[in-house]
Scaffold this motif. Sequence first.
Motif, PDB file in Angstrom:
ATOM      1  N   PRO A  76     -19.346 -16.555  82.696  1.00 46.93           N
ATOM      2  CA  PRO A  76     -19.404 -15.813  83.979  1.00 46.93           C
ATOM      3  C   PRO A  76     -18.244 -16.160  84.902  1.00 46.93           C
ATOM      4  CG  PRO A  76     -21.567 -16.644  83.388  1.00 46.93           C
ATOM      5  CD  PRO A  76     -20.607 -17.254  82.430  1.00 46.93           C
ATOM      6  N   GLU A  77     -17.896 -17.456  84.975  1.00 47.35           N
ATOM      7  CA  GLU A  77     -16.775 -17.865  85.822  1.00 47.35           C
ATOM      8  C   GLU A  77     -15.450 -17.291  85.305  1.00 47.35           C
ATOM      9  OE1 GLU A  77     -19.141 -19.752  84.790  1.00 47.35           O
ATOM     10  OE2 GLU A  77     -20.031 -20.738  86.538  1.00 47.35           O
ATOM     11  N   VAL A  78     -15.308 -17.212  83.971  1.00 50.05           N
ATOM     12  CA  VAL A  78     -14.090 -16.623  83.386  1.00 50.05           C
ATOM     13  C   VAL A  78     -13.968 -15.160  83.782  1.00 50.05           C
ATOM     14  CG1 VAL A  78     -12.946 -16.008  81.225  1.00 50.05           C
ATOM     15  CG2 VAL A  78     -14.020 -18.245  81.463  1.00 50.05           C
ATOM     16  N   HIS A  79     -15.080 -14.402  83.695  1.00 50.74           N
ATOM     17  CA  HIS A  79     -15.043 -12.996  84.081  1.00 50.74           C
ATOM     18  C   HIS A  79     -14.728 -12.838  85.565  1.00 50.74           C
ATOM     19  CE1 HIS A  79     -17.660 -11.580  80.454  1.00 50.74           C
ATOM     20  NE2 HIS A  79     -16.385 -11.732  80.152  1.00 50.74           N
ATOM     21  N   GLN A  80     -15.315 -13.694  86.386  1.00 48.93           N
ATOM     22  CA  GLN A  80     -15.041 -13.624  87.819  1.00 48.93           C
ATOM     23  C   GLN A  80     -13.573 -13.915  88.110  1.00 48.93           C
ATOM     24  OE1 GLN A  80     -17.828 -16.351  89.600  1.00 48.93           O
ATOM     25  NE2 GLN A  80     -19.611 -15.217  88.816  1.00 48.93           N
ATOM     26  N   ARG A  81     -13.005 -14.886  87.375  1.00 46.93           N
ATOM     27  CA  ARG A  81     -11.604 -15.249  87.588  1.00 46.93           C
ATOM     28  C   ARG A  81     -10.673 -14.112  87.148  1.00 46.93           C
ATOM     29  NH1 ARG A  81      -8.288 -17.922  90.821  1.00 46.93           N
ATOM     30  NH2 ARG A  81      -6.409 -18.670  89.729  1.00 46.93           N
ATOM     31  N   ILE A  82     -10.981 -13.504  85.998  1.00 45.81           N
ATOM     32  CA  ILE A  82     -10.167 -12.383  85.519  1.00 45.81           C
ATOM     33  C   ILE A  82     -10.241 -11.222  86.503  1.00 45.81           C
ATOM     34  CG2 ILE A  82      -9.939 -10.654  83.688  1.00 45.81           C
ATOM     35  CD1 ILE A  82     -10.899 -12.768  81.713  1.00 45.81           C
ATOM     36  N   TYR A  83     -11.445 -10.947  87.007  1.00 48.67           N
ATOM     37  CA  TYR A  83     -11.627  -9.862  87.977  1.00 48.67           C
ATOM     38  C   TYR A  83     -10.797 -10.117  89.226  1.00 48.67           C
ATOM     39  CZ  TYR A  83     -14.035  -6.524  91.025  1.00 48.67           C
ATOM     40  OH  TYR A  83     -14.326  -5.499  91.890  1.00 48.67           O
ATOM     41  N   TYR A  84     -10.784 -11.362  89.691  1.00 49.11           N
ATOM     42  CA  TYR A  84     -10.014 -11.713  90.892  1.00 49.11           C
ATOM     43  C   TYR A  84      -8.516 -11.565  90.642  1.00 49.11           C
ATOM     44  CZ  TYR A  84      -7.995 -14.478  94.674  1.00 49.11           C
ATOM     45  OH  TYR A  84      -7.237 -14.889  95.743  1.00 49.11           O
ATOM     46  N   LEU A  85      -8.055 -11.985  89.439  1.00 45.51           N
ATOM     47  CA  LEU A  85      -6.629 -11.890  89.137  1.00 45.51           C
ATOM     48  C   LEU A  85      -6.163 -10.444  89.041  1.00 45.51           C
ATOM     49  CD1 LEU A  85      -6.292 -14.712  86.422  1.00 45.51           C
ATOM     50  CD2 LEU A  85      -5.449 -14.765  88.795  1.00 45.51           C
ATOM     51  N   ILE A  86      -7.066  -9.542  88.575  1.00 48.87           N
ATOM     52  CA  ILE A  86      -6.676  -8.142  88.411  1.00 48.87           C
ATOM     53  C   ILE A  86      -6.773  -7.373  89.719  1.00 48.87           C
ATOM     54  CG2 ILE A  86      -7.293  -5.964  87.280  1.00 48.87           C
ATOM     55  CD1 ILE A  86      -8.159  -7.592  84.864  1.00 48.87           C
ATOM     56  N   THR A  87      -7.859  -7.574  90.467  1.00 46.45           N
ATOM     57  CA  THR A  87      -8.112  -6.761  91.668  1.00 46.45           C
ATOM     58  C   THR A  87      -7.768  -7.476  92.964  1.00 46.45           C
ATOM     59  OG1 THR A  87     -10.415  -7.533  91.859  1.00 46.45           O
ATOM     60  CG2 THR A  87      -9.990  -5.616  90.442  1.00 46.45           C
ATOM     61  N   GLY A  88      -7.717  -8.794  92.936  1.00 49.11           N
ATOM     62  CA  GLY A  88      -7.487  -9.533  94.179  1.00 49.11           C
ATOM     63  C   GLY A  88      -8.743  -9.686  95.010  1.00 49.11           C
ATOM     64  N   GLU A  89      -9.890  -9.242  94.484  1.00 46.96           N
ATOM     65  CA  GLU A  89     -11.167  -9.354  95.184  1.00 46.96           C
ATOM     66  C   GLU A  89     -12.118 -10.237  94.380  1.00 46.96           C
ATOM     67  OE1 GLU A  89     -12.673  -5.458  95.675  1.00 46.96           O
ATOM     68  OE2 GLU A  89     -10.956  -4.738  96.882  1.00 46.96           O
ATOM     69  N   GLU A  90     -12.995 -10.913  95.081  1.00 51.37           N
ATOM     70  CA  GLU A  90     -13.984 -11.766  94.443  1.00 51.37           C
ATOM     71  C   GLU A  90     -15.287 -10.995  94.247  1.00 51.37           C
ATOM     72  OE1 GLU A  90     -14.536 -15.417  96.482  1.00 51.37           O
ATOM     73  OE2 GLU A  90     -12.507 -16.175  96.063  1.00 51.37           O
ATOM     74  N   SER A  91     -15.916 -11.197  93.098  1.00 48.01           N
ATOM     75  CA  SER A  91     -17.189 -10.540  92.792  1.00 48.01           C
ATOM     76  C   SER A  91     -18.013 -11.454  91.893  1.00 48.01           C
ATOM     77  CB  SER A  91     -16.955  -9.197  92.099  1.00 48.01           C
ATOM     78  OG  SER A  91     -18.195  -8.620  91.695  1.00 48.01           O
ATOM     79  N   ARG A  92     -19.270 -11.633  92.242  1.00 52.72           N
ATOM     80  CA  ARG A  92     -20.151 -12.490  91.430  1.00 52.72           C
ATOM     81  C   ARG A  92     -20.608 -11.770  90.165  1.00 52.72           C
ATOM     82  NH1 ARG A  92     -24.812 -15.557  94.435  1.00 52.72           N
ATOM     83  NH2 ARG A  92     -24.754 -16.510  92.347  1.00 52.72           N
ATOM     84  N   HIS A  93     -20.568 -10.448  90.177  1.00 51.26           N
ATOM     85  CA  HIS A  93     -21.014  -9.674  89.014  1.00 51.26           C
ATOM     86  C   HIS A  93     -19.984  -8.592  88.693  1.00 51.26           C
ATOM     87  CE1 HIS A  93     -24.851 -11.693  89.320  1.00 51.26           C
ATOM     88  NE2 HIS A  93     -24.915 -11.355  90.609  1.00 51.26           N
ATOM     89  N   PRO A  94     -18.879  -8.960  88.053  1.00 45.84           N
ATOM     90  CA  PRO A  94     -17.872  -7.953  87.676  1.00 45.84           C
ATOM     91  C   PRO A  94     -18.347  -7.135  86.471  1.00 45.84           C
ATOM     92  CG  PRO A  94     -17.203 -10.122  86.889  1.00 45.84           C
ATOM     93  CD  PRO A  94     -18.464 -10.318  87.680  1.00 45.84           C
TER      94      PRO A  94
END
Length: 204
Positions: free
Chosen positions: A124-142
Amino acid sequence: MKNPLFLRLRQRLSVWPETVITLGDICQIYWDGKREEAIRRIPVYKVRPEDGDLVIIDIMQVIARLRSAYPETELEITGASQIIVEVRSARKRPKGILVALVWLLLFIGSGLAIMNFHTDVSMPEVHQRIYYLITGEESRHPLWLQIPYSIGVGLGMILFFNHIFKKKISEEPSPLEVELFLYQQSLDQYYIQHENKENQRTKT
């Protein structure tokens, strides 16, 4: 001009109880057409109830039978020195409730194994980190990452095992089929070695 009898022992044979095993069942034979069919019908062994599930037939038994029928024939023998004969039994129809329990056990076990793996690697943390790197936004459930990833895990399992239920995707054997083949080879080698030791023990 000599006309040798070419003989090659097969690796494995499956028969029913009380079957009379002939040379044609256990050997590939090449000779002149007149006597070849007669040789194929020569009996070598009859399966008995006390034999159990497996019978080992040695090439020496085959040679003895051939020599008794055609003593002057020149033999050319290649291939394995023993054949494993599997004695089949009537297959019992599996009980539906037992199949359902096994299926449920495997389903729960495989699901827990995947979840434990994802927990160990902090997926889950890996998905959240990838989501942040791509979009620049934080999300607990990407979800747009997690849903395709979940579908990909299922498709990867199908491609890895090369099966959709009973249908194969390609002719290439799956890793599971290769492992089962190697396991069967090891079992056959064990049976042959065990039979040889038993024969040596009875001779002494």
